[in-house]
Motif scaffolding. Structure first.
Motif, PDB file in Angstrom:
ATOM      1  N   PHE A  87      86.280 -15.028   0.381  1.00  0.00           N
ATOM      2  CA  PHE A  87      86.570 -13.604   0.222  1.00  0.00           C
ATOM      3  C   PHE A  87      87.451 -13.378  -1.007  1.00  0.00           C
ATOM      4  O   PHE A  87      87.228 -12.450  -1.794  1.00  0.00           O
ATOM      5  CB  PHE A  87      87.262 -13.061   1.478  1.00  0.00           C
ATOM      6  CG  PHE A  87      86.320 -12.419   2.455  1.00  0.00           C
ATOM      7  CD1 PHE A  87      85.121 -13.043   2.806  1.00  0.00           C
ATOM      8  CD2 PHE A  87      86.604 -11.197   3.045  1.00  0.00           C
ATOM      9  CE1 PHE A  87      84.243 -12.456   3.711  1.00  0.00           C
ATOM     10  CE2 PHE A  87      85.737 -10.595   3.949  1.00  0.00           C
ATOM     11  CZ  PHE A  87      84.554 -11.234   4.280  1.00  0.00           C
ATOM     12  N   GLN A  88      88.453 -14.202  -1.167  1.00  0.00           N
ATOM     13  CA  GLN A  88      89.353 -14.051  -2.305  1.00  0.00           C
ATOM     14  C   GLN A  88      88.605 -14.236  -3.618  1.00  0.00           C
ATOM     15  O   GLN A  88      88.783 -13.455  -4.565  1.00  0.00           O
ATOM     16  CB  GLN A  88      90.487 -15.067  -2.204  1.00  0.00           C
ATOM     17  CG  GLN A  88      91.536 -14.926  -3.302  1.00  0.00           C
ATOM     18  CD  GLN A  88      92.687 -15.896  -3.120  1.00  0.00           C
ATOM     19  OE1 GLN A  88      92.506 -17.034  -2.713  1.00  0.00           O
ATOM     20  NE2 GLN A  88      93.903 -15.439  -3.399  1.00  0.00           N
ATOM     21  N   GLN A  89      87.753 -15.243  -3.676  1.00  0.00           N
ATOM     22  CA  GLN A  89      86.995 -15.493  -4.913  1.00  0.00           C
ATOM     23  C   GLN A  89      86.028 -14.352  -5.229  1.00  0.00           C
ATOM     24  O   GLN A  89      85.713 -14.104  -6.400  1.00  0.00           O
ATOM     25  CB  GLN A  89      86.222 -16.801  -4.781  1.00  0.00           C
ATOM     26  CG  GLN A  89      87.106 -18.043  -4.716  1.00  0.00           C
ATOM     27  CD  GLN A  89      86.302 -19.307  -4.474  1.00  0.00           C
ATOM     28  OE1 GLN A  89      85.347 -19.599  -5.194  1.00  0.00           O
ATOM     29  NE2 GLN A  89      86.676 -20.055  -3.439  1.00  0.00           N
ATOM     30  N   ALA A  90      85.584 -13.648  -4.195  1.00  0.00           N
ATOM     31  CA  ALA A  90      84.653 -12.536  -4.404  1.00  0.00           C
ATOM     32  C   ALA A  90      85.371 -11.202  -4.604  1.00  0.00           C
ATOM     33  O   ALA A  90      84.725 -10.158  -4.745  1.00  0.00           O
ATOM     34  CB  ALA A  90      83.699 -12.432  -3.210  1.00  0.00           C
TER      35      ALA A  90
ATOM     36  N   ARG B 237      77.012  -6.579   0.388  1.00  0.00           N
ATOM     37  CA  ARG B 237      76.531  -6.276  -0.957  1.00  0.00           C
ATOM     38  C   ARG B 237      77.673  -6.428  -1.969  1.00  0.00           C
ATOM     39  O   ARG B 237      77.466  -6.972  -3.063  1.00  0.00           O
ATOM     40  CB  ARG B 237      75.966  -4.859  -1.024  1.00  0.00           C
ATOM     41  CG  ARG B 237      74.715  -4.632  -0.172  1.00  0.00           C
ATOM     42  CD  ARG B 237      74.267  -3.172  -0.271  1.00  0.00           C
ATOM     43  NE  ARG B 237      73.241  -2.827   0.677  1.00  0.00           N
ATOM     44  CZ  ARG B 237      71.937  -2.998   0.498  1.00  0.00           C
ATOM     45  NH1 ARG B 237      71.509  -3.517  -0.653  1.00  0.00           N
ATOM     46  NH2 ARG B 237      71.067  -2.645   1.430  1.00  0.00           N
ATOM     47  N   SER B 238      78.851  -5.954  -1.579  1.00  0.00           N
ATOM     48  CA  SER B 238      80.011  -6.084  -2.467  1.00  0.00           C
ATOM     49  C   SER B 238      80.349  -7.550  -2.697  1.00  0.00           C
ATOM     50  O   SER B 238      80.639  -7.971  -3.828  1.00  0.00           O
ATOM     51  CB  SER B 238      81.220  -5.358  -1.869  1.00  0.00           C
ATOM     52  OG  SER B 238      80.979  -3.977  -1.746  1.00  0.00           O
ATOM     53  N   TYR B 239      80.308  -8.315  -1.624  1.00  0.00           N
ATOM     54  CA  TYR B 239      80.583  -9.752  -1.752  1.00  0.00           C
ATOM     55  C   TYR B 239      79.563 -10.411  -2.672  1.00  0.00           C
ATOM     56  O   TYR B 239      79.918 -11.158  -3.589  1.00  0.00           O
ATOM     57  CB  TYR B 239      80.538 -10.422  -0.377  1.00  0.00           C
ATOM     58  CG  TYR B 239      80.664 -11.927  -0.447  1.00  0.00           C
ATOM     59  CD1 TYR B 239      81.913 -12.545  -0.383  1.00  0.00           C
ATOM     60  CD2 TYR B 239      79.533 -12.743  -0.587  1.00  0.00           C
ATOM     61  CE1 TYR B 239      82.033 -13.921  -0.470  1.00  0.00           C
ATOM     62  CE2 TYR B 239      79.645 -14.114  -0.679  1.00  0.00           C
ATOM     63  CZ  TYR B 239      80.893 -14.703  -0.616  1.00  0.00           C
ATOM     64  OH  TYR B 239      81.007 -16.077  -0.702  1.00  0.00           O
ATOM     65  N   GLN B 240      78.281 -10.116  -2.422  1.00  0.00           N
ATOM     66  CA  GLN B 240      77.224 -10.814  -3.148  1.00  0.00           C
ATOM     67  C   GLN B 240      77.262 -10.528  -4.644  1.00  0.00           C
ATOM     68  O   GLN B 240      76.869 -11.375  -5.451  1.00  0.00           O
ATOM     69  CB  GLN B 240      75.864 -10.420  -2.572  1.00  0.00           C
ATOM     70  CG  GLN B 240      74.867 -11.569  -2.523  1.00  0.00           C
ATOM     71  CD  GLN B 240      75.324 -12.723  -1.636  1.00  0.00           C
ATOM     72  OE1 GLN B 240      75.637 -12.527  -0.477  1.00  0.00           O
ATOM     73  NE2 GLN B 240      75.379 -13.919  -2.197  1.00  0.00           N
TER      74      GLN B 240
ATOM     75  N   ALA C 157      79.830 -13.066  -5.714  1.00  0.00           N
ATOM     76  CA  ALA C 157      79.889 -14.238  -4.841  1.00  0.00           C
ATOM     77  C   ALA C 157      80.090 -15.527  -5.621  1.00  0.00           C
ATOM     78  O   ALA C 157      79.518 -15.703  -6.712  1.00  0.00           O
ATOM     79  CB  ALA C 157      78.609 -14.339  -4.027  1.00  0.00           C
ATOM     80  N   PRO C 158      80.905 -16.436  -5.084  1.00  0.00           N
ATOM     81  CA  PRO C 158      80.970 -17.778  -5.660  1.00  0.00           C
ATOM     82  C   PRO C 158      79.571 -18.386  -5.689  1.00  0.00           C
ATOM     83  O   PRO C 158      78.771 -18.159  -4.766  1.00  0.00           O
ATOM     84  CB  PRO C 158      81.891 -18.539  -4.691  1.00  0.00           C
ATOM     85  CG  PRO C 158      82.737 -17.473  -4.071  1.00  0.00           C
ATOM     86  CD  PRO C 158      81.828 -16.283  -3.954  1.00  0.00           C
ATOM     87  N   ALA C 159      79.273 -19.131  -6.707  1.00  0.00           N
ATOM     88  CA  ALA C 159      77.924 -19.659  -6.904  1.00  0.00           C
ATOM     89  C   ALA C 159      77.417 -20.408  -5.669  1.00  0.00           C
ATOM     90  O   ALA C 159      78.127 -21.224  -5.079  1.00  0.00           O
ATOM     91  CB  ALA C 159      77.899 -20.588  -8.114  1.00  0.00           C
ATOM     92  N   GLY C 160      76.189 -20.101  -5.279  1.00  0.00           N
ATOM     93  CA  GLY C 160      75.545 -20.817  -4.190  1.00  0.00           C
ATOM     94  C   GLY C 160      75.951 -20.378  -2.800  1.00  0.00           C
ATOM     95  O   GLY C 160      75.555 -21.016  -1.816  1.00  0.00           O
ATOM     96  N   THR C 161      76.715 -19.289  -2.686  1.00  0.00           N
ATOM     97  CA  THR C 161      77.157 -18.831  -1.366  1.00  0.00           C
ATOM     98  C   THR C 161      76.538 -17.482  -1.016  1.00  0.00           C
ATOM     99  O   THR C 161      76.103 -16.732  -1.889  1.00  0.00           O
ATOM    100  CB  THR C 161      78.694 -18.694  -1.296  1.00  0.00           C
ATOM    101  OG1 THR C 161      79.111 -17.578  -2.084  1.00  0.00           O
ATOM    102  CG2 THR C 161      79.379 -19.968  -1.777  1.00  0.00           C
ATOM    103  N   PHE C 162      76.540 -17.205   0.278  1.00  0.00           N
ATOM    104  CA  PHE C 162      76.043 -15.933   0.788  1.00  0.00           C
ATOM    105  C   PHE C 162      77.109 -15.293   1.652  1.00  0.00           C
ATOM    106  O   PHE C 162      78.019 -15.959   2.149  1.00  0.00           O
ATOM    107  CB  PHE C 162      74.766 -16.147   1.607  1.00  0.00           C
ATOM    108  CG  PHE C 162      73.605 -16.622   0.793  1.00  0.00           C
ATOM    109  CD1 PHE C 162      72.719 -15.728   0.226  1.00  0.00           C
ATOM    110  CD2 PHE C 162      73.406 -17.986   0.584  1.00  0.00           C
ATOM    111  CE1 PHE C 162      71.644 -16.160  -0.537  1.00  0.00           C
ATOM    112  CE2 PHE C 162      72.336 -18.435  -0.176  1.00  0.00           C
ATOM    113  CZ  PHE C 162      71.452 -17.527  -0.746  1.00  0.00           C
TER     114      PHE C 162
ATOM    115  N   ALA D  94      80.176 -16.875   3.929  1.00  0.00           N
ATOM    116  CA  ALA D  94      81.556 -16.398   4.060  1.00  0.00           C
ATOM    117  C   ALA D  94      81.867 -15.780   5.403  1.00  0.00           C
ATOM    118  O   ALA D  94      83.046 -15.638   5.753  1.00  0.00           O
ATOM    119  CB  ALA D  94      81.850 -15.376   2.954  1.00  0.00           C
ATOM    120  N   THR D  95      80.857 -15.385   6.167  1.00  0.00           N
ATOM    121  CA  THR D  95      81.108 -14.766   7.480  1.00  0.00           C
ATOM    122  C   THR D  95      80.107 -15.276   8.511  1.00  0.00           C
ATOM    123  O   THR D  95      78.988 -15.690   8.168  1.00  0.00           O
ATOM    124  CB  THR D  95      80.985 -13.226   7.444  1.00  0.00           C
ATOM    125  OG1 THR D  95      79.609 -12.862   7.239  1.00  0.00           O
ATOM    126  CG2 THR D  95      81.852 -12.620   6.362  1.00  0.00           C
TER     127      THR D  95
END
Length: 438
Positions: free
Chosen positions: A169-172, A197-200, A203-208, A279-280
């Motif tokens: 979350f922090q990285q996003a 959508r905001s996270y993505q 998003a840190p590479a390779g994460t959802f 992340a969740t």
């Protein structure tokens, strides 16, 4: 417990003492409600069949019971696939053979167990030390037949939360404080997708943002007053407003590509925890034990727990005693002990399965519980607060079958293959109709 999929409940393959086939052969015999040894000190081997993570082994309860009852040996078998477990159980119930002394039943199938198969189980309401009033009223009602027999003792319930990784979350660029995180989606599951959508977008590479649209479907539907069946137990998923709302939400999450597209409770999903791929996770209380298990030491302190968009309950299970068991009296005593408030509290502190008894929810170990793994989140308070506001929807005999097909065939087909949602839904209805005989 546990879903159930412990949704079914979380599925963890943990076979102990003997293989499933040996357990079934050992358990196979005929009996009556009062079957059992007339000698209180006679050697007795009790078999337990379940699925997912009930927490009895992890909390040391089997060992504790055997230490207090030197004449009792407990052998247990835990399987991975909840749907296959239930299909096998119904087959064994029909034949009256191949059954463990205690069999777990997931909440999605408890209506079928009570309404159609009720005469196959011991009335545990008459067992020594059992008072149906000890359980939450709606929990006991779910396992009560039309004739008033209590065929299952509630193990746990699954009040909802959202578990999230603070580091991702922090990285996003999203907040990490649990109160602020809860505000992102408070009051509406569609806000959860918008947060995704905001996270993505950062998003840190390779994460959802989240693990599974199927999991999101289950979570969103669990907050709806009508789900798969109506108040009379009739299967109405095709016209249910709750199913449509949850389906549309899951489709939107998949199409927004905020989901990792994983099937929950399978090996790739398990591995993705350790690799921090999402992340969740929608997080009924029993999910916390799964997260800590598969995220491992590297995830400790990086996960936290926030309030869900809406209060709901996903999952939970029951312990039943088939009449065909060899030692029904002793099995009923063990089931009553395992589901007593004190033991439910021990399970909660070990694996996160929230008690379904009133006394269990009031245990200090539950009320004051903080999860060190989850950044010392006050999990007892979070989950107990949600539990107090849950109003469960009606449950029908075919809910479990409809649920499995919608999530594991319909939503997953969209996630994995990009199938048109309309076509995926058409496939779902055909499969459900074939399964339930419509």
């Amino acid at each position: 417990m546990r879903t159930t999929s412990r949704p079914h409940r979380a599925a963890v393959l943990a076979t102990a003492v003997l293989a499933a086939s040996a357990l079934l052969l050992t358990a196979c015999s005929s009996g009556t409600d009062q079957a059992g040894s007339s000698d209180a000190n006679a050697k007795v081997t009790l078999t337990v069949g379940d699925f997912g993570t009930f927490g009895y082994k992890e909390a040391g309860l089997y060992d504790e019971y055997m230490a207090a009852h030197p004449n009792v040996t407990i052998k247990y078998d835990t399987v991975q696939d909840g749907q296959k477990y239930w299909d096998a159980l119904t087959t064994h119930l029909a034949s009256g053979s191949g059954l463990a002394d205690i069999q777990a039943v997931e909440v999605g199938y408890i209506a079928q167990a009570a309404n159609t198969l009720g005469d196959k189980f011991v009335d545990l309401g008459k067992a020594d030390g059992v008072d149906p009033a000890n359980w939450l009223g709606w929990k006991a009602k779910q396992a009560t037949t039309a004739k008033g027999a209590l065929i299952g003792l509630g193990t746990d319930i699954g009040p909802m939360a959202i578990c999230y990784r603070t580091d991702l979350f922090q990285q996003a660029g999203l907040p990490t404080d649990r109160a602020e995180v809860g505000k992102l989606w408070a009051g509406d599951w569609s806000k959860f997708v918008e947060a995704g959508r905001s996270y993505q977008s950062n998003a840190p590479a390779g994460t959802f943002f989240t693990d599974s649209a199927s999991g999101l479907f289950n979570a969103a539907l669990s907050a709806e007053p009508q789900q798969y069946s109506d108040a009379d137990g009739k299967l109405v998923y095709k016209t249910s407003p709750g199913v449509k709302k949850a389906w549309d939400l899951a489709v939107s999450a998949s199409q927004a590509k905020i989901s990792a597209g994983l099937r929950q409770f399978q090996d790739p999903w398990n591995a993705a925890f350790a690799n921090a791929k999402f992340a969740t996770v929608v997080c009924p209380s029993w999910m916390t034990g799964i997260i800590s298990k598969y995220s491992g030491d590297s995830g400790k302190g990086k996960w936290d727990v926030a309030a869900p968009p809406l209060a709901s309950n996903w999952g939970g299970a029951f312990l039943t005693v088939p009449k065909a068991g060899k030692h029904t009296k002793e099995a009923a005593a063990l089931a009553a002990w395992l589901t007593a408030p004190e033991q439910q509290a021990k399970v909660f502190t070990k694996v996160g399965n929230l008690p379904s008894t009133v006394g269990g929810l009031q245990q200090p170990a539950v009320q004051g519980a903080k999860a060190e793994y989850f950044n010392n989140a006050p999990t007892g308070q979070i989950f107990a607060t949600t539990a107090q506001t849950v109003t469960p929807a009606p449950i029908g005999e075919q809910d479990g079958n409809a649920k499995t097909i919608i999530t594991d065939n319909g939503v997953l087909d969209i996630e994995e293959h990009g199938t048109d949602p309309a076509k995926a839904w058409s496939n779902v209805t055909k499969l459900v109709d074939d399964k339930v005989g419509h």
